[in-house]
Enzyme design. Structure first.
Site, PDB file in Angstrom:
ATOM      1  N   SER A  48       0.727  -1.227   0.018  1.00 47.37           N
ATOM      2  CA  SER A  48       0.098  -0.131  -0.133  1.00 47.37           C
ATOM      3  C   SER A  48       0.817   1.375   0.074  1.00 47.37           C
ATOM      4  O   SER A  48       0.342   2.370  -0.045  1.00 47.37           O
ATOM      5  CB  SER A  48      -0.758  -0.021   1.149  1.00 47.37           C
ATOM      6  N   SER A 106      -5.688   4.272   4.362  1.00 52.08           N
ATOM      7  CA  SER A 106      -5.217   2.987   3.507  1.00 52.08           C
ATOM      8  C   SER A 106      -6.364   2.015   3.041  1.00 52.08           C
ATOM      9  O   SER A 106      -6.241   0.979   2.788  1.00 52.08           O
ATOM     10  CB  SER A 106      -4.303   2.124   4.309  1.00 52.08           C
ATOM     11  N   GLU A 142      -5.922  -3.602  -6.014  1.00 51.79           N
ATOM     12  CA  GLU A 142      -6.202  -4.122  -4.624  1.00 51.79           C
ATOM     13  C   GLU A 142      -7.072  -4.986  -4.735  1.00 51.79           C
ATOM     14  O   GLU A 142      -8.238  -4.894  -5.565  1.00 51.79           O
ATOM     15  CB  GLU A 142      -6.818  -2.904  -3.506  1.00 51.79           C
ATOM     16  N   LYS A 210       3.456   6.576   4.722  1.00 48.36           N
ATOM     17  CA  LYS A 210       2.283   5.538   4.243  1.00 48.36           C
ATOM     18  C   LYS A 210       2.882   4.315   4.476  1.00 48.36           C
ATOM     19  O   LYS A 210       4.120   4.037   3.762  1.00 48.36           O
ATOM     20  CB  LYS A 210       2.356   5.937   2.949  1.00 48.36           C
ATOM     21  N   THR A 211       2.050   3.392   5.207  1.00 48.31           N
ATOM     22  CA  THR A 211       2.546   1.951   5.293  1.00 48.31           C
ATOM     23  C   THR A 211       1.916   1.013   4.101  1.00 48.31           C
ATOM     24  O   THR A 211       1.275   1.476   3.357  1.00 48.31           O
ATOM     25  CB  THR A 211       2.176   1.383   6.746  1.00 48.31           C
ATOM     26  N   GLY A 212       2.632  -0.081   4.361  1.00 47.52           N
ATOM     27  CA  GLY A 212       1.919  -1.141   3.514  1.00 47.52           C
ATOM     28  C   GLY A 212       2.146  -2.446   4.013  1.00 47.52           C
ATOM     29  O   GLY A 212       3.331  -2.653   4.567  1.00 47.52           O
TER      30      GLY A 212
END
Length: 270
Positions: A48, A106, A142, A210-212
């Site tokens: 993400s 997210s 996604e 921003k994480t993923g």
């Protein structure tokens, strides 16, 4: 290109040995230009984190009135992770709200609606190429992009390229000032990163991240972190494991962050 001295390589290799993970890191001090990297040019599934660049592409193409346009969708568009779009399915959300939902929360449905608005994954790729990125591969939406099978080039980038893109979008002139401020605001308010880069830097530092997360224990975070009175630091941490059902680890990202900051010399008193 970010490099690593022997002590830096040893520190990250020890972290990999303890965790059983592969770790890729880039840290760049925008004040003096000093950078370090570890596995910086190896491919990792971006998960993400790429929502930053989907959002940036939308903002780059949009006018102020475009951002206020309401996008309607139905329940068939909703993915399992849709914390913002699901409650608003009956009313729709503005483009501005979709950008914020994709980055801050997210929200996967929001991200896919933005990709659709752009014209599909090929349009995201074209936009990245227009910024000078000829490395990142954007192939799926996604949630399919999260398979993260080792050796699969689809939906991957390198820590070095991600850091270059992040600097261009958030600190450069790829976006105009209003769009850049909107994106930074969403990233500063992210709801998914308390345990990752934020946990690895001094609490006094400002973090826009921003994480993923994906299969094979993928846990990533990309950020611009700003110590008080200092120039921003661009920081990318990407991690993966050899087993498809491995658990992603916030603690691993936080520890890699601490190591990167220490090795860069970016301490609050430095």
């Amino acid at each position: 290109m970010p490099t690593a001295d022997a002590a830096t390589r040893q520190a990250f290799a020890a972290l990999e040995a303890r965790s059983g993970a592969r770790v890729g890191v880039v840290a760049l001090d925008t004040g003096d230009g000093h950078a370090i990297g570890y596995h910086a040019d190896e491919r990792f599934a971006f998960a993400s984190t790429n929502k930053v660049f989907i959002a940036a592409a939308v903002l780059d193409a949009a006018t102020g009135s475009d951002l206020d346009e309401v996008v309607h969708y139905d329940r068939g568009d909703l993915l399992s992770y849709a914390p913002v779009t699901r409650p608003a399915v009956d009313t729709g959300l503005t483009v501005r709200q979709l950008v914020d939902a994709a980055v801050r929360s997210s929200d996967n449905t929001a991200a896919n609606l933005l990709v659709e608005r752009l014209g599909g994954v090929e349009a995201v790729s074209r936009w990245l190429r227009s910024t000078g990125d000829d490395v990142t591969d954007v192939s799926r939406t996604e949630p399919d992009l999260n398979t993260a099978v080792p050796g699969d080039r689809r939906d991957t980038t390198t820590p070095a390229q991600s850091a270059t893109d992040l600097r261009a979008v958030l600190l450069g002139d790829v976006l105009d000032a209003d769009d850049r401020a909107l994106l930074l605001g969403s990233m500063r308010g992210t709801t998914t990163g308390d345990g990752t880069i934020r946990a690895g830097v001094d609490p006094a530092w400002t973090v826009a991240d921003k994480t993923g997360t994906a299969s094979y224990g993928v846990r990533n975070d990309v950020a611009v972190v700003t110590p008080p009175g200092r120039d921003p630091i661009v920081l990318v941490v990407m991690t993966s494991h050899p087993a498809p059902d491995a658990e992603p680890s916030d603690a691993l990202v936080a520890e890699a962050t601490r190591t990167a900051v220490e090795r860069l010399g970016a301490t609050t008193g430095g």
